[in-house]
Design a protein around this motif. Structure first.
Motif, PDB file in Angstrom:
ATOM      1  N   ALA A 369       0.824  -1.208   0.000  1.00 54.33           N
ATOM      2  CA  ALA A 369       0.000   0.000   0.000  1.00 54.33           C
ATOM      3  C   ALA A 369       0.855   1.254   0.000  1.00 54.33           C
ATOM      4  CB  ALA A 369      -0.921   0.005   1.224  1.00 54.33           C
ATOM      5  N   VAL A 370       0.190   2.368  -0.295  1.00 59.94           N
ATOM      6  CA  VAL A 370       0.737   3.713  -0.128  1.00 59.94           C
ATOM      7  C   VAL A 370      -0.219   4.462   0.788  1.00 59.94           C
ATOM      8  CG1 VAL A 370       1.555   5.794  -1.301  1.00 59.94           C
ATOM      9  CG2 VAL A 370       1.601   3.591  -2.503  1.00 59.94           C
ATOM     10  N   ASN A 371       0.312   5.010   1.867  1.00 57.97           N
ATOM     11  CA  ASN A 371      -0.519   5.701   2.869  1.00 57.97           C
ATOM     12  C   ASN A 371      -1.717   4.858   3.281  1.00 57.97           C
ATOM     13  OD1 ASN A 371       1.320   7.750   2.698  1.00 57.97           O
ATOM     14  ND2 ASN A 371      -0.043   9.247   1.755  1.00 57.97           N
ATOM     15  N   SER A 372      -1.456   3.591   3.484  1.00 61.95           N
ATOM     16  CA  SER A 372      -2.410   2.582   3.977  1.00 61.95           C
ATOM     17  C   SER A 372      -3.427   2.137   2.932  1.00 61.95           C
ATOM     18  CB  SER A 372      -3.167   3.083   5.224  1.00 61.95           C
ATOM     19  OG  SER A 372      -2.275   3.322   6.289  1.00 61.95           O
ATOM     20  N   LYS A 406      -3.771   4.315   9.530  1.00 63.53           N
ATOM     21  CA  LYS A 406      -4.862   3.340   9.521  1.00 63.53           C
ATOM     22  C   LYS A 406      -4.347   1.954   9.140  1.00 63.53           C
ATOM     23  CE  LYS A 406      -8.544   6.587   8.191  1.00 63.53           C
ATOM     24  NZ  LYS A 406      -9.577   6.894   7.167  1.00 63.53           N
ATOM     25  N   LYS A 407      -5.141   0.973   9.470  1.00 66.30           N
ATOM     26  CA  LYS A 407      -4.882  -0.375   9.007  1.00 66.30           C
ATOM     27  C   LYS A 407      -5.050  -0.408   7.489  1.00 66.30           C
ATOM     28  CE  LYS A 407      -6.347  -5.159   9.855  1.00 66.30           C
ATOM     29  NZ  LYS A 407      -7.306  -6.037  10.592  1.00 66.30           N
ATOM     30  N   MET A 408      -4.223  -1.188   6.810  1.00 64.10           N
ATOM     31  CA  MET A 408      -4.273  -1.233   5.346  1.00 64.10           C
ATOM     32  C   MET A 408      -5.664  -1.651   4.858  1.00 64.10           C
ATOM     33  SD  MET A 408      -1.898  -3.434   2.686  1.00 64.10           S
ATOM     34  CE  MET A 408      -0.367  -2.792   3.342  1.00 64.10           C
ATOM     35  N   GLN A 503       3.800  -3.601  -7.074  1.00 67.32           N
ATOM     36  CA  GLN A 503       2.901  -2.822  -7.933  1.00 67.32           C
ATOM     37  C   GLN A 503       1.649  -3.614  -8.240  1.00 67.32           C
ATOM     38  OE1 GLN A 503       1.083  -2.377 -11.801  1.00 67.32           O
ATOM     39  NE2 GLN A 503       2.660  -3.883 -11.404  1.00 67.32           N
ATOM     40  N   TYR A 504       1.830  -4.889  -8.579  1.00 65.10           N
ATOM     41  CA  TYR A 504       0.696  -5.757  -8.922  1.00 65.10           C
ATOM     42  C   TYR A 504      -0.245  -5.946  -7.739  1.00 65.10           C
ATOM     43  CZ  TYR A 504      -1.797  -9.913 -10.582  1.00 65.10           C
ATOM     44  OH  TYR A 504      -2.770 -10.807 -10.952  1.00 65.10           O
ATOM     45  N   LEU A 505       0.321  -5.957  -6.539  1.00 57.84           N
ATOM     46  CA  LEU A 505      -0.473  -6.181  -5.328  1.00 57.84           C
ATOM     47  C   LEU A 505      -0.800  -4.877  -4.594  1.00 57.84           C
ATOM     48  CD1 LEU A 505       1.145  -9.454  -3.914  1.00 57.84           C
ATOM     49  CD2 LEU A 505      -0.983  -9.204  -5.223  1.00 57.84           C
ATOM     50  N   GLY A 506      -0.850  -3.763  -5.322  1.00 56.36           N
ATOM     51  CA  GLY A 506      -1.483  -2.579  -4.768  1.00 56.36           C
ATOM     52  C   GLY A 506      -0.639  -1.377  -4.449  1.00 56.36           C
ATOM     53  N   GLN A 507       0.688  -1.429  -4.630  1.00 52.57           N
ATOM     54  CA  GLN A 507       1.513  -0.281  -4.245  1.00 52.57           C
ATOM     55  C   GLN A 507       1.622   0.697  -5.434  1.00 52.57           C
ATOM     56  OE1 GLN A 507       5.734  -0.621  -2.484  1.00 52.57           O
ATOM     57  NE2 GLN A 507       4.332  -0.647  -0.738  1.00 52.57           N
TER      58      GLN A 507
END
Length: 544
Positions: A369-372, A406-408, A503-507
């Protein structure tokens, strides 16, 4: 699309006639026709399913000159959707052509799509790559070179030749197996090796004439690792980084972080024989190394001796090298005026954004993640939904400016930004890995980087005079990197890690740079040949 050659030629002619109002008719056009297929490749001695472009792995180079219009007709002969993105090409006023899923509908199997790009006000060394699924682990990438116009001075003599050098870590497993691991919520193992121009150890040769100087355009097109590049017995003079002419500093080895591109000059000034070109991983417990060959045309001896060693886990060494890379203020860029004529350090900041990466489990699966916020793609490309004003696809402001603690959680994260804002972005890395961040549609000034946690007092060490301008920057472990960016390019732009599994998993997320004027002076209309998908199916672009 999906029409035959004659149909496509008619379509392109019509498109040109309709779009000349938006591009300078005096700027030359270059035409490319690519057929994307699967084929057997053996880069590490094991049969794999590779992605070929016109039968080539890696794909063909794109050769262009500042302001050229590139007409690239891509036939997708894969059994699944496909997209190509153009790492470092800014797509001025035209994020529709950016080739990531947030801006462009995928090319369906058996169909084609014609990208219409202009390398407006750009020079330098870049690359293209497949942006969907985990296709990048199968190939489909190639070099992009944008030369200066003939009347614009270049701050070094013309080299005897100009070589693309694509380096990157590589898996022996097929990309489908790697994607399946990620889809099950697991981490990938470490890569198996390193490739140079798609080949394993001692399989790639570069031939030099004695006494002559050559340009190597080095791009790290890999999936996660920073790599160190060096040549046995030779020095490298750095001259360009992702479109910026640099101070011409000489290095014995060069760290190239994933997603980055560098141009160096190398002179064949040693004894006539063959020499190792060594590429090895940085900041890893197990060091992966591969070699290519620099071959003198009158070589009397094959490569011999130990492979030249390089730095391994030394962070300070890499940090100091990064700080030494600076802009050549007196050299011309794509225009005749000196690169230093834009005094970025004297412009007032309008906004500060702090981006903090994280890793965690969400619903029992690995996410980043970025900023959760861990990004999940919508059912419709965000730019297409924005153009047609389709509600419920994304929400501007779903990506916060600062870490929230926050929690992701999962969301289709989009950050709003004002056209012509001048912004400071801080990338904060609390993890023990080197990270690499890319912003589509832009170059930015890397004004500072250091260990620890960034605070406002960190600005005291910023380089506000000759920081290098580029599109991909590294962030060292337990460290921060700060950039300045002028938001002068309206559109929907991807900001992502270049660590491809992350990147593929959300970042990643998108920045929507918006102008309320909605004028073609600020942003081109949607292309007439734009593919429509998701909730945009059944709608019309502009009439032909």
């Amino acid at each position: 699309m999906g029409c035959g050659a004659t149909c496509w030629q008619v379509l392109v002619c019509v498109t040109f006639c309709c779009t000349l109002v938006f591009v300078n008719a005096e700027d030359p056009y270059r035409f490319f026709t690519w057929n994307v297929t699967y084929g057997d490749i053996y880069p590490l001695g094991v049969k794999q399913q590779g992605i070929l472009i016109n039968g080539q792995f890696p794909g063909p180079d794109i050769y262009s000159v500042t302001n050229n219009n590139l007409i690239i007709n891509v036939y997708n002969s894969l059994p699944e959707p496909f997209l190509i993105s153009w790492n470092g090409v800014q797509q001025r006023r035209n994020s529709y052509e950016d080739g990531v899923y947030g801006t462009t509908c995928p090319i369906p199997p058996g169909k084609n799509f014609t990208y219409i790009l202009q390398v407006k006000d750009q020079i330098g060394s870049f690359y293209y790559y497949p942006s969907l699924a985990f296709h990048k682990a199968a190939g489909g990438f190639g070099g992009i070179r944008i030369l200066s116009r003939p009347l614009i001075p270049v701050p070094f003599p013309e080299p005897a030749d100009d070589f693309t050098v694509l380096i990157g870590d590589w898996y022996k497993a097929n990309h489908t197996a790697l994607k399946a691991i990620l889809d099950r919520g697991h981490k990938l193992p470490l890569p198996d090796g390193i490739l140079v121009n798609g080949r394993g150890p001692n399989q790639t040769y570069f031939t030099f004439q004695p006494g002559k100087t050559y340009r190597l355009r080095i791009s790290n097109v890999g999936l996660q690792h920073s790599l160190n590049f060096r040549i046995q017995g030779h020095k490298m003079k750095l001259v360009e980084v992702e479109g910026t002419h640099t101070l011409q500093t000489t290095y014995s080895s060069l760290d190239v972080h994933v997603g980055q591109s560098y141009s160096v000059l190398v002179t064949a000034d040693q004894t006539a024989q063959d020499y190792y070109i060594a590429v090895s991983t940085r900041f890893t417990t197990k060091i992966l190394t591969t070699t290519a060959i620099l071959h003198y045309s009158n070589s009397a001896k094959k490569v011999s001796g130990p492979i030249p060693g390089g730095p391994t886990t030394e962070i300070d060494w890499s940090l100091n090298q990064a700080r030494s890379i600076r802009t050549n203020l007196t050299a011309s860029g794509p225009r005749p005026n000196p690169q230093g004529s834009y005094h970025y350090g004297m412009i007032n900041l309008t906004r500060t954004i702090k981006l903090e990466s994280s890793a965690a489990q969400v619903n029992g699966k690995q996410r980043y993640a970025v900023n959760s916020v861990s990004f999940v793609p919508a059912d419709t490309p965000l730019k297409i939904a924005d153009y047609f004003k389709i509600g419920g696809v994304f929400r501007v402001g779903s990506m916060p400016d600062y870490p929230t603690g926050k929690k992701m959680y999962l969301d289709t994260s989009v950050m709003g930004a004002d056209f012509r804002a001048f912004v400071e972005i801080v990338f904060q890395n609390h993890e023990n890995i080197v990270q690499s961040w890319h912003i589509n549609g832009y170059s930015f000034w890397v004004v500072g980087m250091d260990g620890g946690v960034w605070t406002p007092a960190s600005r005291n060490q910023y380089n506000l005079r000759d920081a290098v301008s580029r599109c991909t920057t590294q962030v060292y472990p337990k460290s921060w990197t700060a950039i300045y960016i002028a938001l002068d390019n309206v559109g929907m732009w991807n900001i992502r890690t270049e660590f491809w599994a992350r990147q593929y998993l959300g970042q990643q997320f998108y920045m929507r740079v918006y102008s309320p004027v909605e004028s073609p002076r600020d942003e081109y209309p949607i292309p007439k040949n734009a593919l429509l998908c998701g909730r945009a199916i059944g709608r019309r672009t502009r009439p032909l």
